[in-house]
Write a protein that holds these residues in place. Sequence first.
Motif, PDB file in Angstrom:
ATOM      1  N   GLU A 271       5.144 -33.353   3.753  1.00 33.38           N
ATOM      2  CA  GLU A 271       5.739 -33.673   4.938  1.00 33.38           C
ATOM      3  C   GLU A 271       6.709 -32.763   5.515  1.00 33.38           C
ATOM      4  O   GLU A 271       6.988 -32.375   6.653  1.00 33.38           O
ATOM      5  CB  GLU A 271       6.286 -35.061   4.956  1.00 33.38           C
ATOM      6  CG  GLU A 271       5.319 -36.291   4.883  1.00 33.38           C
ATOM      7  CD  GLU A 271       4.585 -36.409   3.243  1.00 33.38           C
ATOM      8  OE1 GLU A 271       3.484 -37.150   3.268  1.00 33.38           O
ATOM      9  OE2 GLU A 271       4.954 -35.626   2.588  1.00 33.38           O
ATOM     10  N   ARG A 272       7.480 -32.052   4.576  1.00 34.39           N
ATOM     11  CA  ARG A 272       8.413 -31.295   4.992  1.00 34.39           C
ATOM     12  C   ARG A 272       7.786 -29.852   5.611  1.00 34.39           C
ATOM     13  O   ARG A 272       8.287 -29.412   6.424  1.00 34.39           O
ATOM     14  CB  ARG A 272       9.458 -30.826   3.553  1.00 34.39           C
ATOM     15  CG  ARG A 272      10.395 -32.069   3.578  1.00 34.39           C
ATOM     16  CD  ARG A 272      11.613 -31.541   2.511  1.00 34.39           C
ATOM     17  NE  ARG A 272      11.108 -30.672   1.438  1.00 34.39           N
ATOM     18  CZ  ARG A 272      10.988 -30.964   0.283  1.00 34.39           C
ATOM     19  NH1 ARG A 272      11.236 -32.253  -0.307  1.00 34.39           N
ATOM     20  NH2 ARG A 272      10.696 -29.965  -0.697  1.00 34.39           N
ATOM     21  N   THR A 273       6.578 -29.526   5.041  1.00 35.50           N
ATOM     22  CA  THR A 273       6.108 -28.247   5.343  1.00 35.50           C
ATOM     23  C   THR A 273       5.700 -28.711   6.708  1.00 35.50           C
ATOM     24  O   THR A 273       5.427 -27.860   7.760  1.00 35.50           O
ATOM     25  CB  THR A 273       4.987 -28.163   4.271  1.00 35.50           C
ATOM     26  OG1 THR A 273       5.615 -27.897   3.012  1.00 35.50           O
ATOM     27  CG2 THR A 273       4.192 -26.884   4.741  1.00 35.50           C
ATOM     28  N   ALA A 274       4.954 -29.867   6.806  1.00 38.09           N
ATOM     29  CA  ALA A 274       4.777 -30.053   8.428  1.00 38.09           C
ATOM     30  C   ALA A 274       5.596 -30.186   9.455  1.00 38.09           C
ATOM     31  O   ALA A 274       5.263 -29.481  10.558  1.00 38.09           O
ATOM     32  CB  ALA A 274       3.678 -31.436   8.322  1.00 38.09           C
ATOM     33  N   LEU A 275       6.816 -30.677   9.076  1.00 41.36           N
ATOM     34  CA  LEU A 275       7.914 -30.455   9.912  1.00 41.36           C
ATOM     35  C   LEU A 275       8.302 -29.060  10.158  1.00 41.36           C
ATOM     36  O   LEU A 275       8.694 -28.746  11.382  1.00 41.36           O
ATOM     37  CB  LEU A 275       9.010 -31.379   9.416  1.00 41.36           C
ATOM     38  CG  LEU A 275       8.776 -33.076   9.736  1.00 41.36           C
ATOM     39  CD1 LEU A 275       9.985 -33.752   8.794  1.00 41.36           C
ATOM     40  CD2 LEU A 275       8.701 -33.531  11.027  1.00 41.36           C
ATOM     41  N   ALA A 276       8.366 -28.327   9.216  1.00 41.11           N
ATOM     42  CA  ALA A 276       8.685 -26.897   9.380  1.00 41.11           C
ATOM     43  C   ALA A 276       7.627 -26.115  10.151  1.00 41.11           C
ATOM     44  O   ALA A 276       8.283 -25.556  11.048  1.00 41.11           O
ATOM     45  CB  ALA A 276       8.857 -26.182   7.976  1.00 41.11           C
ATOM     46  N   TRP A 277       6.479 -26.418  10.099  1.00 45.07           N
ATOM     47  CA  TRP A 277       5.531 -25.696  11.205  1.00 45.07           C
ATOM     48  C   TRP A 277       5.391 -26.337  12.322  1.00 45.07           C
ATOM     49  O   TRP A 277       5.444 -25.422  13.595  1.00 45.07           O
ATOM     50  CB  TRP A 277       4.091 -26.092  10.607  1.00 45.07           C
ATOM     51  CG  TRP A 277       3.717 -24.755   9.478  1.00 45.07           C
ATOM     52  CD1 TRP A 277       3.266 -25.219   8.332  1.00 45.07           C
ATOM     53  CD2 TRP A 277       3.270 -23.604   9.726  1.00 45.07           C
ATOM     54  NE1 TRP A 277       3.122 -23.932   7.732  1.00 45.07           N
ATOM     55  CE2 TRP A 277       2.990 -23.132   8.568  1.00 45.07           C
ATOM     56  CE3 TRP A 277       3.344 -22.577  10.685  1.00 45.07           C
ATOM     57  CZ2 TRP A 277       2.774 -21.602   8.471  1.00 45.07           C
ATOM     58  CZ3 TRP A 277       3.240 -21.269  10.514  1.00 45.07           C
ATOM     59  CH2 TRP A 277       2.779 -20.761   9.459  1.00 45.07           C
ATOM     60  N   ARG A 278       5.880 -27.481  12.626  1.00 41.20           N
ATOM     61  CA  ARG A 278       6.310 -28.252  14.000  1.00 41.20           C
ATOM     62  C   ARG A 278       7.397 -27.385  14.661  1.00 41.20           C
ATOM     63  O   ARG A 278       7.305 -26.955  15.637  1.00 41.20           O
ATOM     64  CB  ARG A 278       6.576 -29.592  13.976  1.00 41.20           C
ATOM     65  CG  ARG A 278       6.599 -30.270  15.214  1.00 41.20           C
ATOM     66  CD  ARG A 278       6.721 -31.692  15.273  1.00 41.20           C
ATOM     67  NE  ARG A 278       5.305 -32.256  14.428  1.00 41.20           N
ATOM     68  CZ  ARG A 278       5.342 -33.547  14.140  1.00 41.20           C
ATOM     69  NH1 ARG A 278       6.391 -34.564  14.144  1.00 41.20           N
ATOM     70  NH2 ARG A 278       4.377 -33.997  13.582  1.00 41.20           N
TER      71      ARG A 278
END
Length: 114
Positions: free
Chosen positions: A16-23
């Motif tokens: 989830e943190r990685t997905a938010l970082a890509w966002r």
Amino acid sequence: MNALSGPVFDVGLQAERTALAWRRTALAMAVGAVGAGRLAAPVLGTPALAAAAIGLAQAALVTVVARRRYRVVHGSLTTHGDLTGVRQAGLPIAALACSGLLVGLLALAFVLGG
């Protein structure tokens, strides 16, 4: 987190943190493309606007691919317990590199044209 999340695989929420970082990265790419296009448009004209449009398209591509990757990673973690069903993340990284190159070339053209 949002409508994409299902059962939590781990307490740290790394996926989830990685997905938010890509966002956030895609948002920064879009803002950078628009800002660079706006600053360079008076000097370079239409090519600056075209470069900004390409940068926006790359930001959209990163958003879509990162969201798809999050779904695959989350599904693999909750189903298999590992990342055996996940490919490498080459496409969003390549789009990010191309966007950086595009903004750099736009900045170089702005400096040399001004």
